[in-house]
Enzyme design. Structure first.
Site, PDB file in Angstrom:
ATOM      1  N   GLY A  43       0.844  -1.200   0.000  1.00 38.96           N
ATOM      2  CA  GLY A  43       0.000   0.000   0.000  1.00 38.96           C
ATOM      3  C   GLY A  43       0.872   1.240   0.000  1.00 38.96           C
ATOM      4  O   GLY A  43       2.098   1.164   0.171  1.00 38.96           O
ATOM      5  N   LEU A  44       0.221   2.365  -0.160  1.00 36.05           N
ATOM      6  CA  LEU A  44       0.929   3.651  -0.211  1.00 36.05           C
ATOM      7  C   LEU A  44       1.625   3.954   1.112  1.00 36.05           C
ATOM      8  O   LEU A  44       1.266   3.399   2.161  1.00 36.05           O
ATOM      9  CB  LEU A  44      -0.079   4.769  -0.491  1.00 36.05           C
ATOM     10  CG  LEU A  44      -0.750   4.768  -1.874  1.00 36.05           C
ATOM     11  CD1 LEU A  44      -1.937   5.734  -1.872  1.00 36.05           C
ATOM     12  CD2 LEU A  44       0.256   5.150  -2.960  1.00 36.05           C
ATOM     13  N   SER A  45       2.574   4.879   1.072  1.00 35.57           N
ATOM     14  CA  SER A  45       3.172   5.387   2.305  1.00 35.57           C
ATOM     15  C   SER A  45       2.056   6.034   3.146  1.00 35.57           C
ATOM     16  O   SER A  45       1.233   6.786   2.612  1.00 35.57           O
ATOM     17  CB  SER A  45       4.241   6.425   1.949  1.00 35.57           C
ATOM     18  OG  SER A  45       4.789   6.968   3.127  1.00 35.57           O
ATOM     19  N   GLY A  46       2.019   5.688   4.417  1.00 31.56           N
ATOM     20  CA  GLY A  46       0.989   6.254   5.295  1.00 31.56           C
ATOM     21  C   GLY A  46      -0.348   5.533   5.227  1.00 31.56           C
ATOM     22  O   GLY A  46      -1.310   5.918   5.890  1.00 31.56           O
ATOM     23  N   SER A  47      -0.422   4.461   4.417  1.00 35.62           N
ATOM     24  CA  SER A  47      -1.704   3.755   4.281  1.00 35.62           C
ATOM     25  C   SER A  47      -2.042   2.965   5.544  1.00 35.62           C
ATOM     26  O   SER A  47      -3.218   2.716   5.836  1.00 35.62           O
ATOM     27  CB  SER A  47      -1.685   2.822   3.060  1.00 35.62           C
ATOM     28  OG  SER A  47      -0.633   1.883   3.182  1.00 35.62           O
ATOM     29  N   LYS A  49       0.324   0.173   6.579  1.00 34.63           N
ATOM     30  CA  LYS A  49       0.974  -1.145   6.492  1.00 34.63           C
ATOM     31  C   LYS A  49       1.653  -1.513   7.822  1.00 34.63           C
ATOM     32  O   LYS A  49       1.426  -2.588   8.362  1.00 34.63           O
ATOM     33  CB  LYS A  49       2.039  -1.170   5.376  1.00 34.63           C
ATOM     34  CG  LYS A  49       1.525  -0.859   3.991  1.00 34.63           C
ATOM     35  CD  LYS A  49       2.632  -0.905   2.962  1.00 34.63           C
ATOM     36  CE  LYS A  49       3.763   0.077   3.161  1.00 34.63           C
ATOM     37  NZ  LYS A  49       3.368   1.510   3.058  1.00 34.63           N
ATOM     38  N   SER A 117       5.996  -1.940  -2.055  1.00 37.21           N
ATOM     39  CA  SER A 117       5.991  -2.919  -3.160  1.00 37.21           C
ATOM     40  C   SER A 117       5.014  -2.482  -4.247  1.00 37.21           C
ATOM     41  O   SER A 117       3.967  -3.110  -4.444  1.00 37.21           O
ATOM     42  CB  SER A 117       5.696  -4.333  -2.665  1.00 37.21           C
ATOM     43  OG  SER A 117       4.678  -4.402  -1.706  1.00 37.21           O
TER      44      SER A 117
HETATM   45  N1  LIG Z   1      10.543   8.331  -2.714  1.00 33.42           N
HETATM   46  C1  LIG Z   1       9.948   7.583  -1.773  1.00 33.42           C
HETATM   47  N2  LIG Z   1       8.826   6.893  -2.069  1.00 33.42           N
HETATM   48  C2  LIG Z   1       8.241   6.146  -1.130  1.00 33.42           C
HETATM   49  N3  LIG Z   1       8.704   5.990   0.140  1.00 33.42           N
HETATM   50  C3  LIG Z   1       9.833   6.656   0.482  1.00 33.42           C
HETATM   51  C4  LIG Z   1      10.491   7.485  -0.451  1.00 33.42           C
HETATM   52  N4  LIG Z   1      11.587   8.015   0.163  1.00 33.42           N
HETATM   53  C5  LIG Z   1      11.595   7.550   1.416  1.00 33.42           C
HETATM   54  N5  LIG Z   1      10.554   6.729   1.616  1.00 33.42           N
HETATM   55  C6  LIG Z   1      10.359   5.971   2.875  1.00 33.42           C
HETATM   56  O1  LIG Z   1      10.686   4.608   2.552  1.00 33.42           O
HETATM   57  C7  LIG Z   1       9.640   3.743   2.901  1.00 33.42           C
HETATM   58  C8  LIG Z   1       9.269   2.805   1.735  1.00 33.42           C
HETATM   59  O2  LIG Z   1      10.225   1.815   1.573  1.00 33.42           O
HETATM   60  P1  LIG Z   1       9.827   0.456   0.858  1.00 33.42           P
HETATM   61  O3  LIG Z   1      11.039  -0.401   0.920  1.00 33.42           O
HETATM   62  O4  LIG Z   1       8.584  -0.070   1.456  1.00 33.42           O
HETATM   63  O5  LIG Z   1       9.532   0.939  -0.637  1.00 33.42           O
HETATM   64  S1  LIG Z   1       9.422   0.066  -1.958  1.00 33.42           S
HETATM   65  O6  LIG Z   1       8.637  -1.139  -1.640  1.00 33.42           O
HETATM   66  O7  LIG Z   1      10.764  -0.275  -2.407  1.00 33.42           O
HETATM   67  O8  LIG Z   1       8.741   0.931  -2.943  1.00 33.42           O
HETATM   68  C9  LIG Z   1       8.429   4.582   3.199  1.00 33.42           C
HETATM   69  O9  LIG Z   1       7.855   3.974   4.346  1.00 33.42           O
HETATM   70  P2  LIG Z   1       6.287   3.844   4.554  1.00 33.42           P
HETATM   71  O10 LIG Z   1       5.830   5.277   4.755  1.00 33.42           O
HETATM   72  O11 LIG Z   1       6.189   3.027   5.800  1.00 33.42           O
HETATM   73  O12 LIG Z   1       5.657   3.205   3.369  1.00 33.42           O
HETATM   74  C10 LIG Z   1       8.965   5.980   3.443  1.00 33.42           C
HETATM   75  O13 LIG Z   1       9.114   6.185   4.843  1.00 33.42           O
HETATM   76  N1  LIG Z   2      -7.402   1.731  10.625  1.00 33.28           N
HETATM   77  C1  LIG Z   2      -6.118   2.117  10.569  1.00 33.28           C
HETATM   78  N2  LIG Z   2      -5.173   1.231  10.211  1.00 33.28           N
HETATM   79  C2  LIG Z   2      -3.865   1.605  10.137  1.00 33.28           C
HETATM   80  N3  LIG Z   2      -3.402   2.843  10.425  1.00 33.28           N
HETATM   81  C3  LIG Z   2      -4.303   3.768  10.811  1.00 33.28           C
HETATM   82  C4  LIG Z   2      -5.688   3.450  10.888  1.00 33.28           C
HETATM   83  N4  LIG Z   2      -6.350   4.540  11.270  1.00 33.28           N
HETATM   84  C5  LIG Z   2      -5.413   5.523  11.436  1.00 33.28           C
HETATM   85  N5  LIG Z   2      -4.176   5.046  11.173  1.00 33.28           N
HETATM   86  C6  LIG Z   2      -2.923   5.843  11.279  1.00 33.28           C
HETATM   87  O1  LIG Z   2      -2.352   5.958   9.987  1.00 33.28           O
HETATM   88  C7  LIG Z   2      -0.911   6.023  10.087  1.00 33.28           C
HETATM   89  C8  LIG Z   2      -0.347   4.902   9.219  1.00 33.28           C
HETATM   90  O2  LIG Z   2       1.058   4.948   9.297  1.00 33.28           O
HETATM   91  P1  LIG Z   2       1.952   3.676   8.994  1.00 33.28           P
HETATM   92  O3  LIG Z   2       1.385   2.464   9.647  1.00 33.28           O
HETATM   93  O4  LIG Z   2       3.372   4.052   9.313  1.00 33.28           O
HETATM   94  O5  LIG Z   2       1.742   3.520   7.401  1.00 33.28           O
HETATM   95  P2  LIG Z   2       2.735   2.861   6.340  1.00 33.28           P
HETATM   96  O6  LIG Z   2       3.530   1.794   7.043  1.00 33.28           O
HETATM   97  O7  LIG Z   2       1.813   2.306   5.289  1.00 33.28           O
HETATM   98  O8  LIG Z   2       3.578   3.980   5.843  1.00 33.28           O
HETATM   99  C9  LIG Z   2      -0.567   5.831  11.559  1.00 33.28           C
HETATM  100  O9  LIG Z   2      -0.362   7.111  12.119  1.00 33.28           O
HETATM  101  C10 LIG Z   2      -1.844   5.200  12.125  1.00 33.28           C
HETATM  102  O10 LIG Z   2      -2.045   5.481  13.499  1.00 33.28           O
END
Ligand SMILES: Nc1ncnc2c1ncn2[C@@H]1O[C@H](COP(=O)(O)OS(=O)(=O)O)[C@@H](OP(=O)(O)O)[C@H]1O
Ligand SMILES: Nc1ncnc2c1ncn2[C@@H]1O[C@H](COP(=O)(O)OP(=O)(O)O)[C@@H](O)[C@H]1O
Length: 211
Positions: A43-47, A49, A117
């Site tokens: 999923g997206l960053s911040g989704s 995961k 991914s």
């Molecule tokens: N350009 C860019 N795009 C997306 N994400 C970025 C980028 N730069 C740094 N980050 C940080 O790296 C985390 C994603 O790493 P991943 O190994 O999951 O990425 S990937 O699967 O290779 O696309 C991602 O973590 P999550 O927010 O937990 O998804 C970010 O914290």
């Molecule tokens: N139902 C939910 N499931 C997962 N995260 C949630 C939910 N509702 C709110 N959140 C918030 O969304 C953010 C997700 O961040 P994170 O787990 O680090 O995402 P990712 O790993 O995809 O980047 C956290 O701050 C979390 O507390």
């Protein structure tokens, strides 16, 4: 019938000899009392995961399951610290994590792998590495508007300001799964409900058994 693949001669390098382990994956699973499997969170960053993967890991651990968690940010501090975020590096990132996940499954563990991914082909490549039924794709489906509102690490703000290039969903693609085993909408459910959705799938599919 065992879901584990028999390595054929064609698949082996001619100069590297494959050693069969004396303890089989089935014997390891029997000791653990559950199947080995990878829950592949995408999923997206911040989704959500990491949040949901950690909640699932904790629920499984509390049930006595043997688990491990692999997370994008953490793995990029060690094993994959040489990789960036262009397409080629992301592909190599997922290839390595796929191999590591496969080793954990071979060890009989339930591994929660949480990586953006972003590409369908790479997730398919990992699925093909794993024994049949042991790759469980978990789509953490959260609209980008909500991810951006959450922005737990301030990365969307930086990406919008042009301080981060190739950011997923902004100037780098995310290809959503169309047939994930588990489809979770975090904008509509609590973290606990999201995690329970995964646990229920595992119970329904006899990966773990009821307590
Ligand atoms: N350009 C860019 N795009 C997306 N994400 C970025 C980028 N730069 C740094 N980050 C940080 O790296 C985390 C994603 O790493 P991943 O190994 O999951 O990425 S990937 O699967 O290779 O696309 C991602 O973590 P999550 O927010 O937990 O998804 C970010 O914290
Ligand atoms: N139902 C939910 N499931 C997962 N995260 C949630 C939910 N509702 C709110 N959140 C918030 O969304 C953010 C997700 O961040 P994170 O787990 O680090 O995402 P990712 O790993 O995809 O980047 C956290 O701050 C979390 O507390």
């Amino acid at each position: 019938m065992s879901p584990y693949k028999t390595i054929t001669t064609d698949e082996k390098s001619s100069d590297v000899v494959w050693h069969e382990a004396s303890v089989t994956p089935a014997q390891r699973e029997s000791n653990n009392g559950h199947q080995g499997a990878v829950l592949w969170f995408t999923g997206l960053s911040g989704s959500g995961k990491s949040t949901v993967a950690n909640a699932v890991d904790k629920m499984l651990h509390d049930r006595g399951c043997k688990t491990y968690i692999l997370d994008g940010d953490n793995v990029r501090h060690g094993l994959n610290k040489d990789l960036g975020f262009n397409d080629v590096d992301r592909i190599e990132n997922i290839r390595r994590i796929g191999e590591v996940s496969n080793l954990f499954v071979d060890a009989g563990l339930i591994v929660c792998s949480a990586f953006i991914s972003p590409f369908i082909a790479d997730r398919a490549m990992v699925r093909a590495l794993l024994p049949e039924t042991r790759f469980i794709e978990v789509f953490i489906d959260t609209p980008i508007s909500i991810c951006e509102q959450r922005d737990p690490k301030g990365l969307y703000k930086k990406a919008r300001a042009g301080e981060i290039k190739n950011f997923t969903g902004i100037d780098s693609a995310y290809e959503a799964p169309d047939a994930a085993e588990i489809h979770i909408k975090t904008a509509e459910l609590s973290v606990e409900m999201c995690a329970k959705q995964v646990i229920n799938y595992m119970l329904d599919n006899n990966i773990i058994s009821a307590k």
